[in-house]
Design an enzyme around this catalytic site. Sequence first.
Site, PDB file in Angstrom:
ATOM      1  N   ASP A  29       4.597   9.381   0.702  1.00  0.00           N
ATOM      2  CA  ASP A  29       5.891   8.910   0.176  1.00  0.00           C
ATOM      3  C   ASP A  29       6.177   9.114  -2.075  1.00  0.00           C
ATOM      4  O   ASP A  29       6.997   9.631  -2.027  1.00  0.00           O
ATOM      5  CB  ASP A  29       6.771   8.079   0.624  1.00  0.00           C
ATOM      6  CG  ASP A  29       7.130   8.043   2.305  1.00  0.00           C
ATOM      7  OD1 ASP A  29       6.933   8.613   2.488  1.00  0.00           O
ATOM      8  OD2 ASP A  29       7.320   7.359   2.851  1.00  0.00           O
ATOM      9  N   LYS A  37       5.582   0.659   8.853  1.00  0.00           N
ATOM     10  CA  LYS A  37       4.691   1.104   8.084  1.00  0.00           C
ATOM     11  C   LYS A  37       3.728   0.013   7.534  1.00  0.00           C
ATOM     12  O   LYS A  37       3.014   0.256   6.740  1.00  0.00           O
ATOM     13  CB  LYS A  37       5.663   2.137   6.426  1.00  0.00           C
ATOM     14  CG  LYS A  37       6.065   3.192   7.132  1.00  0.00           C
ATOM     15  CD  LYS A  37       6.862   4.300   6.273  1.00  0.00           C
ATOM     16  CE  LYS A  37       6.885   5.338   5.896  1.00  0.00           C
ATOM     17  NZ  LYS A  37       8.173   6.226   5.359  1.00  0.00           N
TER      18      LYS A  37
HETATM   19  P1  NAP Z   1      15.535   0.799   4.613  1.00  0.00           P
HETATM   20  O1  NAP Z   1      15.060   0.067   3.768  1.00  0.00           O
HETATM   21  O2  NAP Z   1      16.510   0.630   5.482  1.00  0.00           O
HETATM   22  O3  NAP Z   1      16.464   0.662   3.116  1.00  0.00           O
HETATM   23  C1  NAP Z   1      18.449   0.458   2.906  1.00  0.00           C
HETATM   24  C2  NAP Z   1      17.927   0.020   0.848  1.00  0.00           C
HETATM   25  O4  NAP Z   1      19.260   0.471   0.819  1.00  0.00           O
HETATM   26  C3  NAP Z   1      18.183  -1.037   0.902  1.00  0.00           C
HETATM   27  O5  NAP Z   1      18.014  -1.163  -0.622  1.00  0.00           O
HETATM   28  C4  NAP Z   1      19.851  -1.432   1.407  1.00  0.00           C
HETATM   29  O6  NAP Z   1      19.799  -2.569   0.631  1.00  0.00           O
HETATM   30  C5  NAP Z   1      20.641  -0.415   0.909  1.00  0.00           C
HETATM   31  N1  NAP Z   1      21.668  -0.448   1.199  1.00  0.00           N
HETATM   32  C6  NAP Z   1      22.274   0.020   2.836  1.00  0.00           C
HETATM   33  N2  NAP Z   1      23.791   0.583   2.757  1.00  0.00           N
HETATM   34  C7  NAP Z   1      24.201   0.000   1.557  1.00  0.00           C
HETATM   35  C8  NAP Z   1      25.479   0.248   1.360  1.00  0.00           C
HETATM   36  N3  NAP Z   1      26.624  -0.128   1.915  1.00  0.00           N
HETATM   37  N4  NAP Z   1      25.293  -0.735   0.092  1.00  0.00           N
HETATM   38  C9  NAP Z   1      24.886  -0.911  -0.975  1.00  0.00           C
HETATM   39  N5  NAP Z   1      23.165  -0.674  -1.011  1.00  0.00           N
HETATM   40  C10 NAP Z   1      22.855   0.009   0.529  1.00  0.00           C
HETATM   41  O7  NAP Z   1      15.344   2.041   4.099  1.00  0.00           O
HETATM   42  P2  NAP Z   1      14.392   3.166   3.775  1.00  0.00           P
HETATM   43  O8  NAP Z   1      13.205   3.204   5.177  1.00  0.00           O
HETATM   44  O9  NAP Z   1      14.283   3.082   2.341  1.00  0.00           O
HETATM   45  O10 NAP Z   1      14.943   4.360   3.755  1.00  0.00           O
HETATM   46  C11 NAP Z   1      16.370   5.081   2.815  1.00  0.00           C
HETATM   47  C12 NAP Z   1      16.774   5.871   3.043  1.00  0.00           C
HETATM   48  O11 NAP Z   1      15.625   6.919   2.433  1.00  0.00           O
HETATM   49  C13 NAP Z   1      17.451   6.618   4.477  1.00  0.00           C
HETATM   50  O12 NAP Z   1      18.235   7.389   4.354  1.00  0.00           O
HETATM   51  C14 NAP Z   1      15.988   7.376   4.047  1.00  0.00           C
HETATM   52  O13 NAP Z   1      15.753   8.496   5.469  1.00  0.00           O
HETATM   53  C15 NAP Z   1      15.159   8.347   3.251  1.00  0.00           C
HETATM   54  N6  NAP Z   1      14.131   8.541   2.968  1.00  0.00           N
HETATM   55  C16 NAP Z   1      13.742  10.039   2.460  1.00  0.00           C
HETATM   56  C17 NAP Z   1      12.338   9.643   2.583  1.00  0.00           C
HETATM   57  C18 NAP Z   1      12.248  11.250   1.703  1.00  0.00           C
HETATM   58  O14 NAP Z   1      10.881  11.498   2.060  1.00  0.00           O
HETATM   59  N7  NAP Z   1      13.351  12.188   1.761  1.00  0.00           N
HETATM   60  C19 NAP Z   1      11.137   9.499   2.765  1.00  0.00           C
HETATM   61  C20 NAP Z   1      11.695   7.951   3.268  1.00  0.00           C
HETATM   62  C21 NAP Z   1      13.526   7.570   3.078  1.00  0.00           C
HETATM   63  P3  NAP Z   1      19.755  -4.254   1.138  1.00  0.00           P
HETATM   64  O15 NAP Z   1      18.701  -4.285   0.937  1.00  0.00           O
HETATM   65  O16 NAP Z   1      21.101  -4.825   0.058  1.00  0.00           O
HETATM   66  O17 NAP Z   1      19.918  -4.087   1.920  1.00  0.00           O
END
Ligand code: NAP
Length: 312
Positions: free
Chosen positions: A126, A90
């Site tokens: 999104d 992205k």
């Molecule tokens: P990402 O960029 O990898 O972000 C992950 C986030 O989660 C970061 O803020 C990370 O913190 C935090 N995190 C991960 N493990 C953690 C833990 N054990 N404790 C506390 N914080 C933690 O992922 P993303 O692309 O944003 O996606 C995140 C989720 O949203 C996924 O499950 C994805 O499938 C979902 N999503 C859903 C939609 C939808 O349409 N429903 C759309 C987009 C994404 P740090 O910065 O400290 O690493």
Amino acid sequence: MSESKEVYDLSDLRSWSDGSASLDPPARLAVIGDPVKHSRSPQMHNPALEEAGKEGQYVRIHVTPEEVEEALDLMAQAEFVGTNVTIPHKGAVHAAMDDVTEVAQRIGAVNTVVFEDGAKIGHNTDAPGLKKAIREEFSMDLTDLRIMVLGAGGGAGKAASVQCAMDHCDRLVLVNRTVEKAQALAAELEELLTDPDRLEGPADRLKAIPWEEKEMERELDQIDLIINATSIGMKRTDPVVVPDALLAPHHLVYDMVYAPARTRLMADAESAGARAANGLGMLLWQGVLAYEFWFPEKAPVDAMRKGLHASL
Ligand code: NAP
């Protein structure tokens, strides 16, 4: 409709005129990602194209980070109408655009591209997809809510936070394990949340805090909507997102996770008397909004919803 491959790749795109000759109707839309096999977008968009009588189909294309620019050029040449973009491209796609919308610019990420008169236009659906989902699930608008975004430093968390700030929500608390990312985002969003008529003042209206129970507890009395923008909750063994004792009946809880359909956070919220919803609505509405950038008409939402539900 002839059977498309489950996943195409760059070599297919390089010889698209040969490869696509056997596709009827031809591929006109896609999702690119690495990996991309898991994407449910074809199951959502193909029923929509069929319902609307469009002469085209939606395919998955596996593209590595080094291949992003070439893939976009080849798709434009092959007369694709546009493409969706999933992890991890992205940001790279954002950088490859001729023009981007304000929301995509603020997030620094593009999930929807329109190929238009030789130009590549980048959108982010999104963020407004989340807004539509909140409206649909809770009959509330972001603008009227005090919101906590958990995982604000990730891609989805940034999209959510930017949309909340662009809608001038009542209050925004950004929570992230790596608190520096939440602090940097708060600094970027401050200009959007400084109107003097709302609540106490800019300092309290926008806040970045670390992922710590005590810190969350201090804020949650003054929060209406809690958004989980991390992937915590996808696995049974995952830790809790918000300790159940902190959840209260006045909370609305939106979990971006949609598999499982009922996460532990949602179950805890409902046990506390709060309302909760999973991320399926956001997934649907980002697709609906993408469709409406590709075609100048209302998307067949029911067909998309049905296709998405069937894919789960
Ligand atoms: P990402 O960029 O990898 O972000 C992950 C986030 O989660 C970061 O803020 C990370 O913190 C935090 N995190 C991960 N493990 C953690 C833990 N054990 N404790 C506390 N914080 C933690 O992922 P993303 O692309 O944003 O996606 C995140 C989720 O949203 C996924 O499950 C994805 O499938 C979902 N999503 C859903 C939609 C939808 O349409 N429903 C759309 C987009 C994404 P740090 O910065 O400290 O690493």
